[in-house]
Design a protein around this motif. Structure first.
Motif, PDB file in Angstrom:
ATOM      1  N   LEU A  97       1.016  -1.374   0.268  1.00  8.56           N
ATOM      2  CA  LEU A  97       0.125  -0.208   0.372  1.00  8.56           C
ATOM      3  C   LEU A  97       0.895   1.367   0.042  1.00  8.56           C
ATOM      4  CD1 LEU A  97      -2.718  -0.986   2.987  1.00  8.56           C
ATOM      5  CD2 LEU A  97      -2.973  -1.412   0.300  1.00  8.56           C
ATOM      6  N   SER A  98       0.420   2.684  -0.916  1.00 11.66           N
ATOM      7  CA  SER A  98       1.208   3.323  -0.969  1.00 11.66           C
ATOM      8  C   SER A  98       0.541   4.322  -2.110  1.00 11.66           C
ATOM      9  CB  SER A  98       2.587   3.287  -2.105  1.00 11.66           C
ATOM     10  OG  SER A  98       2.925   4.987  -2.207  1.00 11.66           O
ATOM     11  N   HIS A  99       0.232   5.740  -0.858  1.00 10.53           N
ATOM     12  CA  HIS A  99      -0.492   6.487  -1.514  1.00 10.53           C
ATOM     13  C   HIS A  99       0.284   7.217  -2.955  1.00 10.53           C
ATOM     14  CE1 HIS A  99      -3.037   9.995  -1.278  1.00 10.53           C
ATOM     15  NE2 HIS A  99      -1.675  10.653  -1.585  1.00 10.53           N
ATOM     16  N   HIS A 100       1.846   7.164  -2.642  1.00  7.65           N
ATOM     17  CA  HIS A 100       1.866   8.167  -3.611  1.00  7.65           C
ATOM     18  C   HIS A 100       2.298   6.787  -4.738  1.00  7.65           C
ATOM     19  CE1 HIS A 100       3.909   9.902  -7.604  1.00  7.65           C
ATOM     20  NE2 HIS A 100       4.106  11.454  -6.447  1.00  7.65           N
ATOM     21  N   PRO A 101       2.142   6.494  -6.210  1.00  2.00           N
ATOM     22  CA  PRO A 101       2.042   5.583  -7.532  1.00  2.00           C
ATOM     23  C   PRO A 101       3.534   5.010  -7.255  1.00  2.00           C
ATOM     24  CG  PRO A 101       0.576   7.374  -8.276  1.00  2.00           C
ATOM     25  CD  PRO A 101       0.719   7.406  -6.776  1.00  2.00           C
ATOM     26  N   ASP A 102       4.474   6.079  -7.797  1.00  2.00           N
ATOM     27  CA  ASP A 102       5.694   6.110  -8.197  1.00  2.00           C
ATOM     28  C   ASP A 102       6.518   4.866  -6.827  1.00  2.00           C
ATOM     29  OD1 ASP A 102       5.621   7.802  -9.978  1.00  2.00           O
ATOM     30  OD2 ASP A 102       7.254   9.296  -9.266  1.00  2.00           O
ATOM     31  N   GLY A 133      -6.598  10.535 -10.520  1.00  2.00           N
ATOM     32  CA  GLY A 133      -6.870   9.921 -12.185  1.00  2.00           C
ATOM     33  C   GLY A 133      -6.817  10.818 -13.103  1.00  2.00           C
ATOM     34  N   GLY A 134      -6.402  12.148 -12.458  1.00  3.33           N
ATOM     35  CA  GLY A 134      -6.621  13.453 -13.005  1.00  3.33           C
ATOM     36  C   GLY A 134      -7.641  14.719 -13.066  1.00  3.33           C
ATOM     37  N   GLN A 135      -8.458  13.631 -12.755  1.00  7.01           N
ATOM     38  CA  GLN A 135      -9.992  14.118 -12.244  1.00  7.01           C
ATOM     39  C   GLN A 135     -11.207  14.203 -13.533  1.00  7.01           C
ATOM     40  OE1 GLN A 135      -9.817  15.993  -7.480  1.00  7.01           O
ATOM     41  NE2 GLN A 135     -10.770  16.077  -9.302  1.00  7.01           N
ATOM     42  N   VAL A 136      -9.818  14.114 -14.713  1.00  4.00           N
ATOM     43  CA  VAL A 136     -10.812  15.132 -16.250  1.00  4.00           C
ATOM     44  C   VAL A 136      -9.996  13.539 -17.395  1.00  4.00           C
ATOM     45  CG1 VAL A 136     -10.954  16.663 -17.899  1.00  4.00           C
ATOM     46  CG2 VAL A 136     -10.374  17.186 -15.975  1.00  4.00           C
ATOM     47  N   ALA A 137     -10.683  12.615 -18.284  1.00  2.00           N
ATOM     48  CA  ALA A 137     -10.717  11.717 -18.792  1.00  2.00           C
ATOM     49  C   ALA A 137     -11.138  11.770 -20.019  1.00  2.00           C
ATOM     50  CB  ALA A 137     -10.079  10.553 -18.291  1.00  2.00           C
ATOM     51  N   PHE A 138     -10.744  11.714 -21.583  1.00  2.00           N
ATOM     52  CA  PHE A 138     -11.504  11.364 -22.626  1.00  2.00           C
ATOM     53  C   PHE A 138     -11.197  10.044 -23.025  1.00  2.00           C
ATOM     54  CE2 PHE A 138     -10.892  16.098 -22.075  1.00  2.00           C
ATOM     55  CZ  PHE A 138     -11.729  16.363 -21.812  1.00  2.00           C
ATOM     56  N   LEU A 139     -12.214   9.514 -23.175  1.00  2.00           N
ATOM     57  CA  LEU A 139     -12.675   7.990 -24.139  1.00  2.00           C
ATOM     58  C   LEU A 139     -11.674   7.388 -22.705  1.00  2.00           C
ATOM     59  CD1 LEU A 139     -12.132   8.485 -27.386  1.00  2.00           C
ATOM     60  CD2 LEU A 139     -14.169   7.867 -26.080  1.00  2.00           C
ATOM     61  N   GLY A 140     -11.617   7.519 -21.051  1.00  2.00           N
ATOM     62  CA  GLY A 140     -10.377   6.849 -20.832  1.00  2.00           C
ATOM     63  C   GLY A 140      -9.081   7.309 -20.691  1.00  2.00           C
ATOM     64  N   VAL A 141      -8.792   8.478 -21.750  1.00  2.00           N
ATOM     65  CA  VAL A 141      -7.684   8.904 -21.364  1.00  2.00           C
ATOM     66  C   VAL A 141      -7.033   9.983 -20.640  1.00  2.00           C
ATOM     67  CG1 VAL A 141      -5.393   9.770 -22.853  1.00  2.00           C
ATOM     68  CG2 VAL A 141      -6.622   7.610 -23.640  1.00  2.00           C
ATOM     69  N   PRO A 142      -6.957   9.826 -19.315  1.00  2.00           N
ATOM     70  CA  PRO A 142      -6.523  11.245 -17.935  1.00  2.00           C
ATOM     71  C   PRO A 142      -6.138  12.520 -19.089  1.00  2.00           C
ATOM     72  CG  PRO A 142      -5.895   9.353 -17.456  1.00  2.00           C
ATOM     73  CD  PRO A 142      -5.689   9.268 -19.144  1.00  2.00           C
ATOM     74  N   ALA A 143      -6.713  13.688 -19.423  1.00  2.00           N
ATOM     75  CA  ALA A 143      -6.491  14.721 -20.240  1.00  2.00           C
ATOM     76  C   ALA A 143      -4.572  15.201 -19.425  1.00  2.00           C
ATOM     77  CB  ALA A 143      -7.638  16.045 -19.690  1.00  2.00           C
ATOM     78  N   LEU A 144      -4.355  15.083 -18.274  1.00  2.00           N
ATOM     79  CA  LEU A 144      -3.903  15.082 -17.546  1.00  2.00           C
ATOM     80  C   LEU A 144      -2.299  14.547 -17.800  1.00  2.00           C
ATOM     81  CD1 LEU A 144      -4.695  18.259 -14.966  1.00  2.00           C
ATOM     82  CD2 LEU A 144      -3.768  18.411 -17.302  1.00  2.00           C
ATOM     83  N   GLY A 145      -2.215  13.006 -17.998  1.00  2.00           N
ATOM     84  CA  GLY A 145      -1.442  12.212 -17.785  1.00  2.00           C
ATOM     85  C   GLY A 145      -0.275  11.927 -17.921  1.00  2.00           C
ATOM     86  N   PHE A 146      -0.017  13.308 -18.650  1.00  2.00           N
ATOM     87  CA  PHE A 146       1.479  13.636 -18.672  1.00  2.00           C
ATOM     88  C   PHE A 146       2.140  13.854 -16.689  1.00  2.00           C
ATOM     89  CE2 PHE A 146      -0.841  18.155 -19.824  1.00  2.00           C
ATOM     90  CZ  PHE A 146       0.058  18.728 -18.693  1.00  2.00           C
ATOM     91  N   VAL A 147       1.032  14.426 -16.032  1.00  2.00           N
ATOM     92  CA  VAL A 147       1.270  15.152 -15.104  1.00  2.00           C
ATOM     93  C   VAL A 147       2.459  13.928 -13.960  1.00  2.00           C
ATOM     94  CG1 VAL A 147       1.007  15.793 -12.778  1.00  2.00           C
ATOM     95  CG2 VAL A 147       0.421  16.247 -14.957  1.00  2.00           C
ATOM     96  N   PHE A 148       1.657  12.453 -14.097  1.00  2.00           N
ATOM     97  CA  PHE A 148       2.538  11.532 -13.431  1.00  2.00           C
ATOM     98  C   PHE A 148       2.134   9.811 -14.882  1.00  2.00           C
ATOM     99  CE2 PHE A 148      -0.954  13.653  -9.999  1.00  2.00           C
ATOM    100  CZ  PHE A 148       0.629  13.420  -8.960  1.00  2.00           C
ATOM    101  N   LYS A 149       4.119   9.872 -14.217  1.00  2.00           N
ATOM    102  CA  LYS A 149       3.946   8.245 -14.800  1.00  2.00           C
ATOM    103  C   LYS A 149       3.430   7.521 -14.431  1.00  2.00           C
ATOM    104  CE  LYS A 149       8.267   5.042 -14.781  1.00  2.00           C
ATOM    105  NZ  LYS A 149       9.307   4.420 -15.230  1.00  2.00           N
ATOM    106  N   TYR A 150       2.607   7.108 -13.063  1.00  2.00           N
ATOM    107  CA  TYR A 150       1.308   6.360 -13.349  1.00  2.00           C
ATOM    108  C   TYR A 150       0.110   7.691 -12.806  1.00  2.00           C
ATOM    109  CZ  TYR A 150       5.383   3.224 -12.701  1.00  2.00           C
ATOM    110  OH  TYR A 150       6.899   3.010 -12.427  1.00  2.00           O
ATOM    111  N   MET A 151      -1.146   6.943 -13.880  1.00  2.00           N
ATOM    112  CA  MET A 151      -1.831   7.946 -13.589  1.00  2.00           C
ATOM    113  C   MET A 151      -3.195   7.456 -12.641  1.00  2.00           C
ATOM    114  SD  MET A 151      -2.965  11.460 -13.295  1.00  2.00           S
ATOM    115  CE  MET A 151      -2.078  12.612 -14.502  1.00  2.00           C
ATOM    116  N   LEU A 152      -4.054   6.571 -13.632  1.00  2.00           N
ATOM    117  CA  LEU A 152      -4.807   5.706 -13.233  1.00  2.00           C
ATOM    118  C   LEU A 152      -5.024   4.598 -13.679  1.00  2.00           C
ATOM    119  CD1 LEU A 152      -7.715   5.920 -13.074  1.00  2.00           C
ATOM    120  CD2 LEU A 152      -8.538   6.984 -15.310  1.00  2.00           C
ATOM    121  N   GLY A 153      -5.466   3.562 -13.275  1.00  2.00           N
ATOM    122  CA  GLY A 153      -5.571   1.826 -13.727  1.00  2.00           C
ATOM    123  C   GLY A 153      -4.612   1.589 -13.810  1.00  2.00           C
ATOM    124  N   ARG A 154      -4.363   0.419 -14.534  1.00  2.00           N
ATOM    125  CA  ARG A 154      -3.089  -1.050 -14.331  1.00  2.00           C
ATOM    126  C   ARG A 154      -2.177   0.038 -14.780  1.00  2.00           C
ATOM    127  NH1 ARG A 154      -7.161  -6.313 -14.319  1.00  2.00           N
ATOM    128  NH2 ARG A 154      -8.659  -5.645 -13.775  1.00  2.00           N
TER     129      ARG A 154
END
Length: 393
Positions: free
Chosen positions: A311-316, A336-357
């Motif tokens: 268990l880790s709060h930070h996914p890194d 998860g960036g709180q905003v995604a389009f077609l399952g792709v986070p709009a701010l996916g570049f902010v975190f290496k591991y943003m949302l999902g598996r």
């Protein structure tokens, strides 16, 4: 105070953009409406930020808080969407003014009409987007079931179920009843283990009710929790004392801070490692060093005959956990960036591991979109209570 100044600046920017794009809009009574809305949102936000008031009148006035956030978001989007239009129009007009040979009048008029229409669409687009995002943000969590197939998982753990909540942020927009319902959702799913992966609370005046909600856990192996950055920022010592008091009272809730907890399930020994949030205060410079220290300390009691979960709060932290044998790591923090389009986070570049598996060899990470939020705005990333069922492959 910093947040209030930011909101004030956003309102001023929105006014400037609207004045440029649609000069006749903010006149007479409409200007009064804009000023009133801006002032009300600032006043409501100011009261919500004062210690002790989040559990008073404002806690029972959720529509006012939602209005304030909605107004601020709309103003922000007017500024974000409108500023490029203002800049493009200014560039086109300057370019036209510098030409020695004027283009055909219909071309200039056509461009001007197009930019004018686009500019007037900005407030409509901003209001629509903020309304949709707010409606999604306040609609409550979804129970999200998923299967996690792990190669070599012992048969005793085939079907083992974990309920995950994370980033609840009990405070301005999330109350203890919301948390209670999330715990109840895991109880109803009859999970074997419940986990809380950080950012539990923002308002310490609601700490007692928050701990009472966690204590309603009915899972066979109880609930294991880790700390997030908001516990560090809002009052780390108070939160740790509350967790310690809960455990001392016999409640099935245990906080893991660079530590681990082992139990047996159907004859198979399982060890769950919980790591601390890696940054001190708001500094990111020490992240790598802190993560390495946490990994060395928290995994020190692991043995080869155990199935390791992390268990880790930070996914890194995931690579550290995978290198030390954790079959599954559960994390949050990103929302998860709180905003995604077609399952792709709009701010996916902010975190290496943003949302999902995510996978690293036979080791897996799941990053939840969060069970709550400190800002009720979501598009394409609903809040969730995750029910993970482990399957052997």
């Amino acid at each position: 105070m910093g947040r209030l100044l930011l909101i004030l600046g956003v309102n001023v920017a929105a006014w400037a953009v609207l004045r440029s794009l649609w000069p006749g809009l903010l006149r007479r009574w409409r200007l009064g409406v804009f000023i009133t809305g801006a002032v009300l949102s600032l006043v409501i936000m100011a009261f919500a930020a004062l210690p002790g008031l989040q559990t008073g009148v404002l806690l029972d006035a959720a529509p006012f808080r939602v209005f304030a956030m909605g107004w601020a978001l709309t103003a922000l989007m007017v500024a974000l969407f409108g500023t490029p239009v203002v800049l493009v129009r200014a560039w086109v007009e300057r370019r036209g003014a510098k030409r020695t040979t004027a283009p055909a009048p219909d071309v200039n008029l056509g461009r001007r009409r197009l930019l004018t229409n686009v500019g007037r669409a900005v407030p409509v687009l901003a209001a629509t987007t903020s309304s949709v995002g707010l409606a999604s943000g306040v609609s409550g969590f979804q129970v999200r079931p998923m299967e996690v197939r792990l190669p070599g998982l012992p048969k005793a753990l085939d079907g083992f179920r974990i309920g995950q909540i994370t980033d609840v942020h009990v405070g301005t927009f999330i109350d203890t009843e919301y948390l209670r319902s999330a715990v109840q959702a895991m109880n109803d799913a009859r999970v074997d283990l419940q986990v809380m992966t950080g950012d539990l609370i923002d308002d310490l005046d609601q700490l007692d009710g928050t701990m009472a909600a966690l204590s309603e856990c009915k899972a066979r192996h109880g609930m294991l929790a880790v700390l997030g950055n908001h516990e560090h920022w809002r009052g780390l010592n108070a939160v740790r004392r509350a967790y310690a008091g809960l455990e001392a009272s016999g409640a099935p809730v245990r906080l893991l801070v660079d530590a681990s907890h082992a139990f047996e399930h159907e004859g198979q020994r399982v060890r769950v490692v919980g790591v601390d949030y890696p940054m001190s205060g708001r500094s990111h410079r020490v992240k790598a060093e802190r993560m390495l220290q946490s990994a060395e300390q928290s995994f020190r009691d692991a043995s080869p005959d155990e199935v390791l979960l992390c268990l880790s709060h930070h996914p890194d932290f995931f690579p550290h956990a995978a290198e030390r044998g954790a079959r599954l790591t559960l994390a949050g923090h990103t929302h998860g960036g709180q905003v995604a389009f077609l399952g792709v986070p709009a701010l996916g570049f902010v975190f290496k591991y943003m949302l999902g598996r995510y996978r690293q060899g036979d080791h897996q990470l799941y990053v939840s979109g969060g069970t709550g939020h400190w800002m009720p705005f979501r598009i394409g990333v609903p809040t969730e209570v995750t029910i993970l069922t482990l399957r052997s492959v």
